[in-house]
Scaffold this motif. Structure first.
Motif, mmCIF file in Angstrom:
data_model
loop_
_atom_site.group_PDB
_atom_site.id
_atom_site.type_symbol
_atom_site.label_atom_id
_atom_site.label_comp_id
_atom_site.label_asym_id
_atom_site.label_seq_id
_atom_site.Cartn_x
_atom_site.Cartn_y
_atom_site.Cartn_z
ATOM 1 N N ASP A 188 44.610 47.637 12.555
ATOM 2 C CA ASP A 188 42.862 47.583 12.418
ATOM 3 C C ASP A 188 42.711 46.163 13.089
ATOM 4 O O ASP A 188 41.543 45.820 13.641
ATOM 5 N N GLN A 189 43.868 45.499 12.269
ATOM 6 C CA GLN A 189 43.077 44.104 12.462
ATOM 7 C C GLN A 189 43.581 43.430 14.274
ATOM 8 O O GLN A 189 42.783 42.740 14.740
ATOM 9 N N LEU A 190 44.089 44.363 15.405
ATOM 10 C CA LEU A 190 44.896 43.690 16.287
ATOM 11 C C LEU A 190 43.784 45.099 17.467
ATOM 12 O O LEU A 190 43.573 44.456 18.347
ATOM 13 N N ARG A 191 43.144 45.953 16.913
ATOM 14 C CA ARG A 191 41.789 46.218 17.094
ATOM 15 C C ARG A 191 40.475 45.683 17.523
ATOM 16 O O ARG A 191 39.996 45.220 18.014
ATOM 17 N N MET A 192 40.606 44.507 16.818
ATOM 18 C CA MET A 192 39.801 43.945 16.132
ATOM 19 C C MET A 192 39.635 42.470 17.959
ATOM 20 O O MET A 192 38.192 42.834 18.211
ATOM 21 N N PHE A 193 40.508 42.850 18.494
ATOM 22 C CA PHE A 193 40.477 41.539 19.526
ATOM 23 C C PHE A 193 40.099 42.516 20.732
ATOM 24 O O PHE A 193 39.091 41.535 21.224
ATOM 25 N N LEU A 194 39.979 43.988 20.767
ATOM 26 C CA LEU A 194 39.478 44.574 21.640
ATOM 27 C C LEU A 194 37.523 44.621 21.927
ATOM 28 O O LEU A 194 36.841 44.843 22.410
ATOM 29 N N LYS A 195 37.537 44.209 20.551
ATOM 30 C CA LYS A 195 36.088 44.639 20.127
ATOM 31 C C LYS A 195 35.152 43.453 19.801
ATOM 32 O O LYS A 195 34.067 43.228 20.478
ATOM 33 N N GLY A 196 35.974 42.229 19.374
ATOM 34 C CA GLY A 196 35.382 41.181 19.660
ATOM 35 C C GLY A 196 34.022 41.099 18.745
ATOM 36 O O GLY A 196 35.533 41.168 17.184
ATOM 37 N N TYR A 197 32.940 40.665 18.530
ATOM 38 C CA TYR A 197 32.931 41.127 17.114
ATOM 39 C C TYR A 197 31.082 42.086 17.375
ATOM 40 O O TYR A 197 30.708 42.289 18.792
ATOM 41 N N ASN A 198 30.624 42.163 15.900
ATOM 42 C CA ASN A 198 29.729 43.265 16.088
ATOM 43 C C ASN A 198 27.915 42.496 17.319
ATOM 44 O O ASN A 198 27.366 43.197 16.931
ATOM 45 N N GLY A 199 27.898 41.470 17.106
ATOM 46 C CA GLY A 199 26.642 40.521 17.623
ATOM 47 C C GLY A 199 25.556 40.629 16.653
ATOM 48 O O GLY A 199 24.576 40.335 16.861
ATOM 49 N N ASP A 200 26.144 40.729 15.492
ATOM 50 C CA ASP A 200 25.085 40.205 14.753
ATOM 51 C C ASP A 200 25.341 38.574 14.265
ATOM 52 O O ASP A 200 24.063 38.742 12.838
ATOM 53 N N TRP A 201 25.987 37.980 14.572
ATOM 54 C CA TRP A 201 25.489 36.918 14.302
ATOM 55 C C TRP A 201 26.665 35.956 15.136
ATOM 56 O O TRP A 201 27.619 36.465 16.154
ATOM 57 N N ARG A 202 26.258 35.016 15.659
ATOM 58 C CA ARG A 202 27.207 34.572 16.521
ATOM 59 C C ARG A 202 28.514 33.352 16.432
ATOM 60 O O ARG A 202 27.508 32.175 15.495
ATOM 61 N N PRO A 203 29.079 33.298 17.208
ATOM 62 C CA PRO A 203 30.079 32.194 16.682
ATOM 63 C C PRO A 203 29.888 31.186 16.929
ATOM 64 O O PRO A 203 29.432 31.013 17.870
ATOM 65 N N GLN A 204 29.891 29.873 15.867
ATOM 66 C CA GLN A 204 30.301 28.519 16.142
ATOM 67 C C GLN A 204 30.670 27.856 17.518
ATOM 68 O O GLN A 204 31.746 27.498 17.195
ATOM 69 N N SER A 205 30.554 27.408 18.651
ATOM 70 C CA SER A 205 31.236 27.141 18.997
ATOM 71 C C SER A 205 31.827 25.756 19.832
ATOM 72 O O SER A 205 30.919 24.822 19.309
ATOM 73 N N ASP A 206 32.402 25.441 20.213
ATOM 74 C CA ASP A 206 32.531 23.841 20.041
ATOM 75 C C ASP A 206 30.965 23.266 21.446
ATOM 76 O O ASP A 206 30.937 22.355 20.791
ATOM 77 N N ARG A 207 30.963 24.093 21.809
ATOM 78 C CA ARG A 207 30.578 24.078 22.860
ATOM 79 C C ARG A 207 28.500 22.987 21.850
ATOM 80 O O ARG A 207 28.070 22.700 22.664
ATOM 81 N N GLU A 208 28.485 24.605 20.899
ATOM 82 C CA GLU A 208 27.320 25.120 20.089
ATOM 83 C C GLU A 208 27.187 23.680 19.340
ATOM 84 O O GLU A 208 25.805 22.879 19.399
ATOM 85 N N LYS A 209 28.436 22.872 19.173
ATOM 86 C CA LYS A 209 28.713 21.466 17.651
ATOM 87 C C LYS A 209 28.453 20.233 19.327
ATOM 88 O O LYS A 209 28.892 19.472 18.380
#
Ligand SMILES: Cc1cc2nc3c(=O)[nH]c(=O)nc-3n(C[C@H](O)[C@H](O)[C@H](O)COP(=O)(O)O)c2cc1C
Length: 270
Positions: free
Chosen positions: A34-55
């Protein structure tokens, strides 16, 4: 017969020693499916990961730099090829047996351009998430017209090869990290894609990794279709030992590591 057995045993021992060196633990074993499948899904899209670019952190270099004294070999310009696209898709097959004929340099140039070449100052032949282009393409050249056997890196911006190691032993040394795979042994050249993850992580944080894997697929498929269009044989390969191949290529295995291979050559004529 006994001598042959002894030589084979020695070869197996040599391979095992090479592969055991620097072998990392197998961290993927630590995750559930299940954890490895998360790799294929990415994320749900209801929040944004804070990237180094945004920082506000500076972007990493877009391409790999070479030493100022690096030697470059200009490649022939990719020539127009007209093939029926449906026939092209139907005729691509993984080819694992090659003839001894050399691969013309112009054909290698076309494959490299198809995989990662530039079509204008910004865009490449293969798509890249956010235009981050996290892949580098290396070539293990065993039998390419006009090239000394060795290791080269394709530089898309100049459509040239950067000489990494003109060593006739390099292509045969690739065999051990590839478990002696006959497809690698017989190929005129092996294209090797590495990932430099931070180029994409900088913009997409932890959603970057599946993008990079997808991009390796795009690059390789472009090369496979280009090979088919040229009447060459090619086979995608994942049968390699990660740390052994990174060491063979001279990349650090953390900030840059091998992600995909394709063996190429003139197909064997039966
Ligand atoms: C991600 C990936 C990894 C592969 N790795 C290998 C490999 O290590 N060795 C090999 O002989 N073929 C490899 N192949 C080729 C597949 O075996 C081949 O695509 C499949 O049998 C279907 O045949 P086709 O490519 O002729 O359509 C790989 C294919 C993919 C997509």
């Amino acid at each position: 017969m006994r001598l042959l057995l002894r030589i084979s045993a020695l070869l197996v021992c040599a391979c095992a020693t090479l592969l055991a060196e620097d072998s990392p633990a197998r961290p993927l074993d630590a995750f559930s499916y299940d954890q490895l499948r998360m790799f294929l899904k990415g994320y749900n899209g209801d929040w944004r990961p804070q990237s180094d670019r945004e920082k506000g952190l500076p972007a990493p270099p877009a391409t790999k730099s070479s030493p100022s004294n690096a030697r470059r070999i200009a490649l022939p310009k990719p020539a127009a090829r007209s093939v029926d696209f449906k026939t092209l898709l139907e005729s691509r097959r993984s080819v694992r047996e090659f003839s001894m004929e050399p691969l013309p340099l112009a054909d290698l140039a076309f494959l490299l351009w198809a995989a990662q070449g530039m079509v204008d100052t910004n865009f490449h032949t293969a798509p890249s998430a956010g235009g981050r282009y996290p892949l580098e393409t290396y070539i293990s050249a065993a039998n390419v017209g006009g090239l000394k056997p060795g290791i080269y890196r394709y530089e898309p911006a100049t459509h040239s090869l950067v000489v990494i190691d003109e060593n006739p032993k390099s292509p045969e040394k690739l065999l051990a990290p590839c478990y002696g795979e006959r497809t690698v042994a017989g190929a005129a050249a092996v294209l090797i894609w590495t990932a430099t993850p931070y180029r994409t992580e900088w913009k997409y944080a932890f959603t970057a990794h599946r993008m990079i894997a997808m991009e390796a697929g795009h690059a390789c498929q472009n090369a496979l279709l280009a090979a088919t269009a040229l009447g060459l044989g090619a086979c995608p390969l994942l049968s390699y030992h990660q740390s052994a191949i990174d060491k063979w290529l001279g990349v650090d295995g953390r900030e840059e590591f091998v992600i995909y291979l394709a063996a190429v050559g003139q197909p064997a004529r039966n």
